[in-house]
Design an enzyme around this catalytic site. Structure first.
Site, PDB file in Angstrom:
ATOM      1  N   CYS A  10      28.005 -34.062 -12.218  1.00 23.26           N
ATOM      2  CA  CYS A  10      26.877 -34.995 -12.181  1.00 23.26           C
ATOM      3  C   CYS A  10      26.776 -35.760 -13.511  1.00 23.26           C
ATOM      4  O   CYS A  10      27.471 -35.457 -14.474  1.00 23.26           O
ATOM      5  CB  CYS A  10      25.577 -34.246 -11.905  1.00 23.26           C
ATOM      6  SG  CYS A  10      25.078 -33.129 -13.246  1.00 23.26           S
ATOM      7  N   CYS A  13      26.033 -33.587 -16.538  1.00 24.50           N
ATOM      8  CA  CYS A  13      27.186 -32.773 -16.936  1.00 24.50           C
ATOM      9  C   CYS A  13      28.172 -33.609 -17.745  1.00 24.50           C
ATOM     10  O   CYS A  13      28.694 -33.164 -18.766  1.00 24.50           O
ATOM     11  CB  CYS A  13      27.878 -32.182 -15.713  1.00 24.50           C
ATOM     12  SG  CYS A  13      26.810 -31.110 -14.725  1.00 24.50           S
TER      13      CYS A  13
END
Length: 78
Positions: A10, A13
């Site tokens: 994501c 991240c």
């Protein structure tokens, strides 16, 4: 030193990985940065909320997008 970014890929991240690489460069230390994206592997760490941040196999934070400053603090004590 092995740093693992635990998350599915994501935006948070990816941002944590970029900030981690910046912190390593700023500190001038040698470290391997590994992205762990497999859900089963992430759960084996006990991480239920991503991104997770682990150093040498020890999960230090979960569910937080750390600042470069905070990452440096974590790496300086290791």
């Amino acid at each position: 030193m092995k740093i693992e970014i635990l998350g599915s890929g994501c935006a948070k991240c990816k941002k944590l990985e970029a900030r981690t690489r910046e912190a390593i460069a700023d500190l001038g230390i040698e470290a391997e940065v590994v992205k762990v994206e497999d859900l089963e592997d992430i759960m084996n760490y006990g991480v239920l909320s991503t991104p997770g941040f682990a150093v040498d196999g020890e999960v230090l934070t979960t569910g937080k997008l750390l600042s470069v400053k905070d990452i440096k603090k974590h790496l300086s004590v290791k």
